[in-house]
Design a protein around this motif. Sequence first.
Motif, mmCIF file in Angstrom:
data_model
loop_
_atom_site.group_PDB
_atom_site.id
_atom_site.type_symbol
_atom_site.label_atom_id
_atom_site.label_comp_id
_atom_site.label_asym_id
_atom_site.label_seq_id
_atom_site.Cartn_x
_atom_site.Cartn_y
_atom_site.Cartn_z
ATOM 1 N N ALA A 17 0.818 -1.210 0.000
ATOM 2 C CA ALA A 17 0.000 0.000 0.000
ATOM 3 C C ALA A 17 0.848 1.256 0.000
ATOM 4 O O ALA A 17 1.886 1.324 0.663
ATOM 5 N N THR A 18 0.380 2.239 -0.781
ATOM 6 C CA THR A 18 0.966 3.584 -0.756
ATOM 7 C C THR A 18 -0.176 4.583 -0.635
ATOM 8 O O THR A 18 -1.238 4.387 -1.237
ATOM 9 N N PRO A 19 0.014 5.640 0.146
ATOM 10 C CA PRO A 19 -1.042 6.639 0.258
ATOM 11 C C PRO A 19 -1.233 7.359 -1.079
ATOM 12 O O PRO A 19 -0.255 7.730 -1.736
ATOM 13 N N LYS A 20 -2.479 7.533 -1.485
ATOM 14 C CA LYS A 20 -2.765 8.200 -2.760
ATOM 15 C C LYS A 20 -2.241 9.624 -2.772
ATOM 16 O O LYS A 20 -1.864 10.140 -3.818
ATOM 17 N N ARG A 21 -2.180 10.271 -1.613
ATOM 18 C CA ARG A 21 -1.698 11.657 -1.537
ATOM 19 C C ARG A 21 -0.172 11.740 -1.633
ATOM 20 O O ARG A 21 0.380 12.811 -1.825
ATOM 21 N N HIS A 22 0.511 10.608 -1.459
ATOM 22 C CA HIS A 22 1.970 10.559 -1.512
ATOM 23 C C HIS A 22 2.420 9.360 -2.351
ATOM 24 O O HIS A 22 3.016 8.410 -1.823
ATOM 25 N N PRO A 23 2.181 9.387 -3.665
ATOM 26 C CA PRO A 23 2.466 8.212 -4.497
ATOM 27 C C PRO A 23 3.943 7.843 -4.578
ATOM 28 O O PRO A 23 4.277 6.707 -4.892
ATOM 29 N N VAL A 28 4.102 0.065 1.982
ATOM 30 C CA VAL A 28 4.101 -0.668 3.246
ATOM 31 C C VAL A 28 3.171 -1.869 3.079
ATOM 32 O O VAL A 28 2.342 -1.898 2.173
ATOM 33 N N ILE A 29 3.312 -2.850 3.940
ATOM 34 C CA ILE A 29 2.413 -4.003 3.901
ATOM 35 C C ILE A 29 1.284 -3.755 4.892
ATOM 36 O O ILE A 29 1.529 -3.439 6.061
ATOM 37 N N VAL A 30 0.042 -3.865 4.401
ATOM 38 C CA VAL A 30 -1.123 -3.756 5.275
ATOM 39 C C VAL A 30 -1.884 -5.071 5.215
ATOM 40 O O VAL A 30 -1.845 -5.776 4.207
ATOM 41 N N SER A 48 -3.549 3.363 -2.375
ATOM 42 C CA SER A 48 -3.421 2.544 -3.587
ATOM 43 C C SER A 48 -2.932 1.180 -3.124
ATOM 44 O O SER A 48 -1.893 1.081 -2.467
ATOM 45 N N LEU A 49 -3.706 0.145 -3.445
ATOM 46 C CA LEU A 49 -3.408 -1.197 -2.946
ATOM 47 C C LEU A 49 -3.052 -2.139 -4.082
ATOM 48 O O LEU A 49 -3.731 -2.164 -5.109
ATOM 49 N N THR A 50 -2.007 -2.918 -3.886
ATOM 50 C CA THR A 50 -1.627 -3.992 -4.798
ATOM 51 C C THR A 50 -1.741 -5.295 -4.026
ATOM 52 O O THR A 50 -1.114 -5.451 -2.971
ATOM 53 N N PHE A 51 -2.561 -6.219 -4.538
ATOM 54 C CA PHE A 51 -2.772 -7.494 -3.862
ATOM 55 C C PHE A 51 -1.449 -8.211 -3.654
ATOM 56 O O PHE A 51 -0.627 -8.307 -4.556
ATOM 57 N N ALA A 52 -1.247 -8.750 -2.433
ATOM 58 C CA ALA A 52 -0.019 -9.496 -2.132
ATOM 59 C C ALA A 52 -0.319 -10.933 -1.715
ATOM 60 O O ALA A 52 0.382 -11.842 -2.133
ATOM 61 N N ALA A 53 -1.371 -11.152 -0.894
ATOM 62 C CA ALA A 53 -1.645 -12.513 -0.434
ATOM 63 C C ALA A 53 -3.041 -12.616 0.151
ATOM 64 O O ALA A 53 -3.606 -11.635 0.640
ATOM 65 N N LYS A 54 -3.555 -13.831 0.109
ATOM 66 C CA LYS A 54 -4.837 -14.191 0.722
ATOM 67 C C LYS A 54 -4.553 -15.409 1.602
ATOM 68 O O LYS A 54 -4.165 -16.463 1.105
ATOM 69 N N ILE A 55 -4.721 -15.256 2.912
ATOM 70 C CA ILE A 55 -4.381 -16.308 3.860
ATOM 71 C C ILE A 55 -5.652 -16.751 4.569
ATOM 72 O O ILE A 55 -6.396 -15.920 5.097
ATOM 73 N N ARG A 56 -5.893 -18.052 4.601
ATOM 74 C CA ARG A 56 -7.056 -18.569 5.336
ATOM 75 C C ARG A 56 -6.895 -18.249 6.812
ATOM 76 O O ARG A 56 -5.834 -18.453 7.395
ATOM 77 N N THR A 57 -7.945 -17.781 7.426
ATOM 78 C CA THR A 57 -7.908 -17.468 8.847
ATOM 79 C C THR A 57 -7.653 -18.713 9.673
ATOM 80 O O THR A 57 -7.001 -18.670 10.703
#
Length: 84
Positions: A17-23, A28-30, A48-57
């Motif tokens: 993720a990067t803040p849209k106001r500061h491209p 950072v990882i959220v 602005s989000l770029t998919f990184a992973a989907k983890i089963r709970t």
Amino acid sequence: MKEHTQTHPKFTWLFLATPKRHPGCPPVIVRFSADTEDAARQAFPGWSLTFAAKIRTESPCRFAFHDYASGMSLAFDTGEVRHA
């Protein structure tokens, strides 16, 4: 007493993720627990989000620590927590 599984999100979603106001900012990882990717993305308006992973709970979780000075490593594995 077990809680119904629909009350707990089924996945943890990770994004770069990067803040849209500061491209120009480094990403950072959220992470966010939700049933769907769209629901997870809605938790971060203004990013602005770029998919990184989907983890089963329900998947096990591992915590690892390493002390480089001594060369000692510790790892802890946990499973899903259930309440009886």
